[in-house]
Design an enzyme around this catalytic site. Sequence first.
Site, PDB file in Angstrom:
ATOM      1  N   HIS A  46      29.314  26.704  13.823  1.00 21.43           N
ATOM      2  CA  HIS A  46      29.041  25.403  14.429  1.00 21.43           C
ATOM      3  C   HIS A  46      30.198  24.438  14.153  1.00 21.43           C
ATOM      4  CE1 HIS A  46      26.832  21.413  14.354  1.00 21.43           C
ATOM      5  NE2 HIS A  46      26.576  21.851  15.560  1.00 21.43           N
ATOM      6  N   GLU A  99      32.216  27.888  17.989  1.00 23.23           N
ATOM      7  CA  GLU A  99      31.820  26.856  18.939  1.00 23.23           C
ATOM      8  C   GLU A  99      32.915  25.832  19.224  1.00 23.23           C
ATOM      9  OE1 GLU A  99      29.409  23.594  17.755  1.00 23.23           O
ATOM     10  OE2 GLU A  99      28.319  23.541  19.644  1.00 23.23           O
ATOM     11  N   ASP A 116      32.960  22.013  21.163  1.00 27.92           N
ATOM     12  CA  ASP A 116      32.391  20.938  21.970  1.00 27.92           C
ATOM     13  C   ASP A 116      33.537  20.367  22.788  1.00 27.92           C
ATOM     14  OD1 ASP A 116      29.659  20.854  20.980  1.00 27.92           O
ATOM     15  OD2 ASP A 116      30.520  20.143  19.101  1.00 27.92           O
ATOM     16  N   HIS A 148      33.243  16.657  19.040  1.00 24.43           N
ATOM     17  CA  HIS A 148      31.788  16.666  19.184  1.00 24.43           C
ATOM     18  C   HIS A 148      31.259  15.482  19.979  1.00 24.43           C
ATOM     19  CE1 HIS A 148      27.588  15.787  18.057  1.00 24.43           C
ATOM     20  NE2 HIS A 148      27.460  17.072  18.307  1.00 24.43           N
ATOM     21  N   GLU A 181      30.693  24.055  24.577  1.00 21.33           N
ATOM     22  CA  GLU A 181      29.630  23.176  25.071  1.00 21.33           C
ATOM     23  C   GLU A 181      30.227  22.067  25.913  1.00 21.33           C
ATOM     24  OE1 GLU A 181      27.151  21.164  22.132  1.00 21.33           O
ATOM     25  OE2 GLU A 181      26.398  19.779  23.669  1.00 21.33           O
TER      26      GLU A 181
HETATM   27 CA    CA Z   1      27.661  21.549  20.052  1.00 19.98          CA
END
Ligand code: CA
Length: 365
Positions: free
Chosen positions: A31, A58, A60, A73, A172
């Site tokens: 994460h 991950e 973002d 993020h 994301e």
């Molecule tokens: Ca995220």
Amino acid sequence: MRFRITATLLVSLLFSNTAAIASAEKLVIAHRGASGYLPEHTLAAKAMAYAMGVDYIEQDVVMTKDNRLVVLHDHYLDRVTDVMTVFPNRYREVEGNKRWFAIDFTLAEIKRLRVSEGFSVDEGDSTSLKANYPTRFPLFKAHFSVSTLEEEIELIQGLNHSTGKNIGIYPEIKSPWFHRHEGKDISKAVLRTLKKYGYTSKTDRVFLQCFDPIETRRINDVLMPEMKMDINLVQLIAMSDWNETMVYSNGEAQPYNYDWMFKPGGMKKIAEYADGIGPWKSMIVMPGSTREQLKTTNIVRDAHAANLLVHPYTFRLDPTRIPPYAEDFEELLSVFLIQMKVDGVFTDFPDRAVSFVRQLENEQQ
Ligand code: CA
């Protein structure tokens, strides 16, 4: 710890669907990188996560003024950079607070910023910074910068080349409703970048995630067919009152209502356009649960019945981040990966999750 896992596993084997736990691969998703140890979303945090043996890392993604994709993020820069000292006047007022939006800066400007572990600013004294996680990496130490999505993919693909592994990416799309309101089609730009780097089909090591269900459906139904792509999509699930996803009606932003997802048939509806869900872990094991009695929902069962993978967020071991129904981080993982049968976890502490999953695999052999 070894004994406890064995005992829990035995209980699961006795009382539940054994095939699901015996065969399914449990994924560890880093994460924001190894963000428990290094500032989130820095290339250093990603390299560390990679070295810890995770399955996916991950990203973002938000967009800059000059339409570049950067890995951050928030669509603000002020929680993790020194933007307020480098560009003191370039903020927008948001509900009485000064916020520095990534979308108001060019990539060249963003590259001038120093990235830090996350902090909040004391209302009365802008020079007084308070670490969000005091036990993590100290604020504004060493030197880190914001990276582009391309730079990060090149890091991971470069490591895949040099190590011979095939570690996946888990981007994301952040606040597509906001980006589109600002005139930027971030989803198209992300898909274009993924395609450029060879992520085009469901067998490629990528999950593309988004909180905005309108956008996730658009990606599946419109954008991917247009671009001749068909990658795995994950619908993230928020509580409506977090204001994570907003919908504009008559120029006013209103919170998107997620309620339909929790009703019967909700998971089936998501499965029309996505391959998995990313729920908050309290949507699976509810607040008020104790070690003696877990209060659980049917979301995992319903998702699996609809053929959706379940990757809940976020597993942390900082003080106060272990819920009362688990004694420690490993027991928390055990509750979710073994008892609740989720398919993977988003965690800030990938080393601990990787060693838990490896031990689990050894027990099953
Ligand atoms: Ca995220």
